[in-house]
Design a protein around this motif. Structure first.
Motif, PDB file in Angstrom:
ATOM      1  N   ILE A 140       1.136 -10.603  11.734  1.00  0.00           N
ATOM      2  CA  ILE A 140       2.407 -11.300  11.486  1.00  0.00           C
ATOM      3  C   ILE A 140       3.001 -10.891  10.142  1.00  0.00           C
ATOM      4  O   ILE A 140       4.196 -10.611  10.028  1.00  0.00           O
ATOM      5  CB  ILE A 140       2.196 -12.827  11.565  1.00  0.00           C
ATOM      6  N   LEU A 141       2.143 -10.844   9.099  1.00  0.00           N
ATOM      7  CA  LEU A 141       2.655 -10.507   7.765  1.00  0.00           C
ATOM      8  C   LEU A 141       3.041  -9.041   7.638  1.00  0.00           C
ATOM      9  O   LEU A 141       3.845  -8.683   6.780  1.00  0.00           O
ATOM     10  CB  LEU A 141       1.601 -10.857   6.712  1.00  0.00           C
ATOM     11  N   PHE A 142       2.465  -8.193   8.490  1.00  0.00           N
ATOM     12  CA  PHE A 142       2.766  -6.761   8.422  1.00  0.00           C
ATOM     13  C   PHE A 142       4.269  -6.501   8.555  1.00  0.00           C
ATOM     14  O   PHE A 142       4.809  -5.577   7.952  1.00  0.00           O
ATOM     15  CB  PHE A 142       2.004  -6.035   9.537  1.00  0.00           C
ATOM     16  N   ARG A 143       4.947  -7.340   9.332  1.00  0.00           N
ATOM     17  CA  ARG A 143       6.367  -7.107   9.602  1.00  0.00           C
ATOM     18  C   ARG A 143       7.283  -7.970   8.728  1.00  0.00           C
ATOM     19  O   ARG A 143       8.481  -8.093   9.013  1.00  0.00           O
ATOM     20  CB  ARG A 143       6.658  -7.356  11.074  1.00  0.00           C
ATOM     21  N   ALA A 144       6.731  -8.574   7.665  1.00  0.00           N
ATOM     22  CA  ALA A 144       7.527  -9.470   6.819  1.00  0.00           C
ATOM     23  C   ALA A 144       8.727  -8.755   6.210  1.00  0.00           C
ATOM     24  O   ALA A 144       9.856  -9.257   6.240  1.00  0.00           O
ATOM     25  CB  ALA A 144       6.648 -10.064   5.719  1.00  0.00           C
ATOM     26  N   ALA A 149       4.209   3.033   2.659  1.00  0.00           N
ATOM     27  CA  ALA A 149       5.247   3.906   3.216  1.00  0.00           C
ATOM     28  C   ALA A 149       6.298   3.104   3.966  1.00  0.00           C
ATOM     29  O   ALA A 149       7.482   3.451   3.956  1.00  0.00           O
ATOM     30  CB  ALA A 149       4.619   4.939   4.149  1.00  0.00           C
ATOM     31  N   MET A 150       5.879   2.034   4.630  1.00  0.00           N
ATOM     32  CA  MET A 150       6.806   1.233   5.427  1.00  0.00           C
ATOM     33  C   MET A 150       7.704   0.361   4.558  1.00  0.00           C
ATOM     34  O   MET A 150       8.828   0.045   4.949  1.00  0.00           O
ATOM     35  CB  MET A 150       6.017   0.358   6.393  1.00  0.00           C
ATOM     36  N   ASN A 151       7.214  -0.021   3.373  1.00  0.00           N
ATOM     37  CA  ASN A 151       7.938  -1.001   2.566  1.00  0.00           C
ATOM     38  C   ASN A 151       8.569  -0.441   1.292  1.00  0.00           C
ATOM     39  O   ASN A 151       9.656  -0.890   0.911  1.00  0.00           O
ATOM     40  CB  ASN A 151       6.993  -2.154   2.196  1.00  0.00           C
ATOM     41  N   LEU A 204      10.649  -6.513  -1.008  1.00  0.00           N
ATOM     42  CA  LEU A 204       9.496  -5.777  -1.535  1.00  0.00           C
ATOM     43  C   LEU A 204       8.347  -6.723  -1.870  1.00  0.00           C
ATOM     44  O   LEU A 204       7.179  -6.438  -1.580  1.00  0.00           O
ATOM     45  CB  LEU A 204       9.897  -4.982  -2.770  1.00  0.00           C
ATOM     46  N   VAL A 205       8.669  -7.869  -2.471  1.00  0.00           N
ATOM     47  CA  VAL A 205       7.643  -8.865  -2.809  1.00  0.00           C
ATOM     48  C   VAL A 205       6.980  -9.396  -1.534  1.00  0.00           C
ATOM     49  O   VAL A 205       5.770  -9.628  -1.493  1.00  0.00           O
ATOM     50  CB  VAL A 205       8.267 -10.019  -3.625  1.00  0.00           C
ATOM     51  N   ALA A 206       7.774  -9.564  -0.474  1.00  0.00           N
ATOM     52  CA  ALA A 206       7.256 -10.108   0.786  1.00  0.00           C
ATOM     53  C   ALA A 206       6.219  -9.193   1.420  1.00  0.00           C
ATOM     54  O   ALA A 206       5.445  -9.632   2.279  1.00  0.00           O
ATOM     55  CB  ALA A 206       8.413 -10.340   1.757  1.00  0.00           C
ATOM     56  N   ALA A 207       6.173  -7.935   1.007  1.00  0.00           N
ATOM     57  CA  ALA A 207       5.206  -6.984   1.564  1.00  0.00           C
ATOM     58  C   ALA A 207       3.861  -7.033   0.852  1.00  0.00           C
ATOM     59  O   ALA A 207       2.880  -6.473   1.353  1.00  0.00           O
ATOM     60  CB  ALA A 207       5.770  -5.567   1.492  1.00  0.00           C
ATOM     61  N   LEU A 208       3.781  -7.698  -0.290  1.00  0.00           N
ATOM     62  CA  LEU A 208       2.532  -7.691  -1.063  1.00  0.00           C
ATOM     63  C   LEU A 208       1.379  -8.423  -0.375  1.00  0.00           C
ATOM     64  O   LEU A 208       0.240  -7.942  -0.412  1.00  0.00           O
ATOM     65  CB  LEU A 208       2.786  -8.286  -2.456  1.00  0.00           C
ATOM     66  N   PRO A 209       1.609  -9.596   0.263  1.00  0.00           N
ATOM     67  CA  PRO A 209       0.463 -10.282   0.895  1.00  0.00           C
ATOM     68  C   PRO A 209      -0.277  -9.427   1.920  1.00  0.00           C
ATOM     69  O   PRO A 209      -1.513  -9.450   1.975  1.00  0.00           O
ATOM     70  CB  PRO A 209       1.117 -11.515   1.547  1.00  0.00           C
TER      71      PRO A 209
END
Length: 435
Positions: free
Chosen positions: A246-250, A317-319, A410-415
Motif C-alpha cells: 500500500i505504501l509503495f504507491r503513496a 527511481a520511482m520517487n 517525496l516525503v510520502a515515499a520515505l516510509p
C-alpha cells in the motif's frame, strides 16, 4: 434468457484464430476503458472547471472497482463462455462511454458522468478477469511467453490512444466547438471504438468454457474463495507485506493524479497553463515512450541484481524523479520541449521502479497453492494503495499549494523505503536472488 450465453451462441463456429488476430485487440480493449477512467476523466473534469479535490476524490473512488475485482472473479467461471462475457462487457463499457456524450449536455452532468464512469469501471475490471482467462486458457506456456510482449504493448498503446490521441483531439475541438461538445465527441468516438472491438471479438476470440455449473457450482466457488482468502491472510508476515504494498504507491498515487492537473492549471494559480492538447502531447507521446523504456530497463536491472538487492534502488527511481514536478512548479518554464523532457525523466523513473512492486507480489506474496488467486489479491491491495492516496491528494494539494505538495510527495515515499529493510523477513529467499 442469458445475454452472455446468447452472444456466445451467436458467434459462428470457426477455426481457432491466430493469436495475433485477437491478442493485440483484446488488450487494447482492456486498456482503453481503464485509461478513460484513470486519466482522461480527470482532464475532462479539469476542462469543465471541477476543483482538484473533487477530481481526485471521485476518480479515486472509481478505482475501487479494480481493487475488489478478485472477490467476484471466481464466480465468472459459472458463465458458459468466457468469450461471451468479454464481448458483453466490452459492449456495455462502450455504451456507457457513448452515453457520456448525452450526459455532458444535461444540467446534472457531473453526477450522471460519475455514474457512467462507475459502470465503465465495473465493466472494465470484470472484463479484465475473463480476458486474462482467455489468454491463459487458449495459449500454451510457450505461446504465452511469445505473445506477452504484444499483450503489454497494446495495453500501453491504449494509453497512447487515450492521452496522445483522444486528449489531443479534445484540446483541438475545445477551441472550435466548446468544451462540452468537444468532450462529448471524444467519448462518443471512444464508445464507438469499444463497440467495434466487441463486435470484432465476437468473431475473433477463441472460446473457453467455464468450469462450474448450477447451484452446486456457486456453493463450490464460494467455498473455494473463502479458502483462498483464509490462506492469503495466514501467510507469515502478510500484514507487513500488505502495508509495504500500500505504501509503495503513496507518491505515485498522488503525483499521477495531481501532475496532469498542475500542467493544466493557470500560471497565476501555480500551474503551467498548458492547453488540453499540449498535455495530451507531452503525456501521450514522450511520457508513454519513457514509461515503456523505464519498464524494460527496470526489468533487466532487477533480473541482474535480484529483487531484494534491487528494491531500494527501484523505490528511489520511482520517487526521486518526482523532483521534476517541484522544479517545474518553481521555474514554470514556458518551453514545451523542456516540460516534455522533464516529464520523460519522471515517467522513465516511474516505469523503472514500478517493476519492483509487480515482482514483489509475484515472488513474495503469491507463492503457494493459490498462486494465481493470491496474485490477484496482492494486485488488489496494490490498487488500493493507489486509490487511497489518489483520493486525498486533491485536499493535500489544496492545503499546501503545488510547490509544497510536490515536496510532500517525496516525503510520502520515505516510509516504504524504511520498510523495505524489514519486509523480507518471511520472504522465500530462493526466488529473490539474481540468477
Amino acid at each position: 434468457m442469458n445475454p452472455i450465453n446468447d452472444l456466445a451462441r451467436a458467434a459462428l463456429p470457426t477455426a481457432t484464430r491466430h493469436p495475433l488476430a485477437w491478442v493485440p485487440t483484446l488488450y487494447l480493449a482492456q486498456g482503453l476503458p481503464f485509461y478513460a477512467v484513470a486519466l482522461v476523466a480527470g482532464l475532462m473534469y479539469k476542462s469543465m472547471g471541477v476543483p482538484n479535490e473533487q477530481i481526485a476524490r471521485w476518480t479515486g473512488l472509481l478505482g475501487l472497482a479494480w481493487v475488489f475485482k478478485a472477490l467476484w472473479s471466481p464466480f465468472l467461471e459459472l458463465a458458459r463462455s468466457k468469450r461471451g462475457v468479454v464481448v458483453c462487457f466490452q459492449l456495455a463499457g462502450g455504451c456507457a462511454l457513448a452515453a457520456m456524450a448525452l450526459a455532458l449536455q444535461m444540467s446534472s452532468w457531473f453526477a450522471l458522468s460519475i455514474g457512467l464512469f462507475a459502470i465503465v469501471a465495473l465493466a472494465s475490471s470484470t472484463h479484465d478477469i475473463c480476458a486474462d482467462g482467455i489468454y491463459i486458457a487458449s495459449l500454451s506456456e510457450r505461446q504465452q511467453a511469445a505473445y506477452a510482449g504484444w499483450q503489454g504493448a497494446f495495453f500501453n498503446a491504449a494509453k497512447f490512444v487515450s492521452m496522445g490521441g483522444l486528449v489531443m483531439l479534445a484540446g483541438y475541438l475545445e477551441d472550435r466547438m466548446g468544451t462540452r461538445a468537444a468532450w462529448a465527441t471524444v467519448f462518443g468516438l471512444l464508445g464507438a471504438l469499444m463497440a467495434a472491438l466487441g463486435l470484432y471479438h465476437l468473431w475473433a476470440l477463441p472460446d473457453t468454457p467455464g468450469a462450474a455449473r448450477g447451484k452446486q457450482g456457486v456453493d463450490s466457488v464460494a467455498s473455494t474463495l473463502l479458502d483462498v482468502i483464509r490462506a492469503f491472510f495466514a501467510k507469515p508476515g502478510i500484514w507487513l507485506a500488505i502495508l509495504f504494498i500500500i505504501l509503495f504507491r503513496a507518491g505515485e498515487g498522488q503525483i499521477q493524479t495531481i501532475g496532469p492537473l498542475f500542467l493544466r492549471d493557470a500560471r497565476e494559480l501555480g500551474g503551467l497553463g498548458l492547453s488540453t492538447a499540449q498535455v495530451g502531447a507531452v503525456y501521450g507521446t514522450a511520457g508513454t515512450i519513457a514509461f515503456l523504456a523505464g519498464s524494460i530497463a527496470g526489468g533487466y536491472f532487477t533480473a541482474s541484481l535480484g529483487l531484494r538487492r534491487a528494491m531500494p534502488f527501484l523505490i528511489v527511481a520511482m520517487n526521486l524523479p518526482n523532483l521534476v514536478f517541484w522544479y517545474l512548479s518553481v521555474a514554470q518554464p514556458e518551453s514545451l520541449g523542456v516540460i516534455a523532457v522533464g516529464l520523460g525523466v519522471e515517467m522513465f523513473g516511474y516505469g523503472f521502479g514500478f517493476v519492483g512492486m509487480i515482482l514483489f507480489i509475484m515472488q513474495v506474496v503469491a507463492p503457494g497453492p493459490y498462486q494465481t488467486a493470491h496474485y490477484a489479491l496482492g494486485s488488489g491491495f496494490m490498487q488500493l494503495g493507489f486509490v487511497l492516496f489518489k483520493m486525498v491528494s486533491g485536499d493535500i494539494q489544496g492545503a499546501l499549494g503545488y510547490r509544497d505538495f510536490f515536496l510532500w510527495v517525496l516525503v510520502a515515499a520515505l516510509p516504504v523505503l524504511v520498510l523495505s529493510r524489514f519486509v523480507w523477513r518471511y520472504a522465500p529467499e530462493a526466488k529473490l536472488s539474481a540468477s
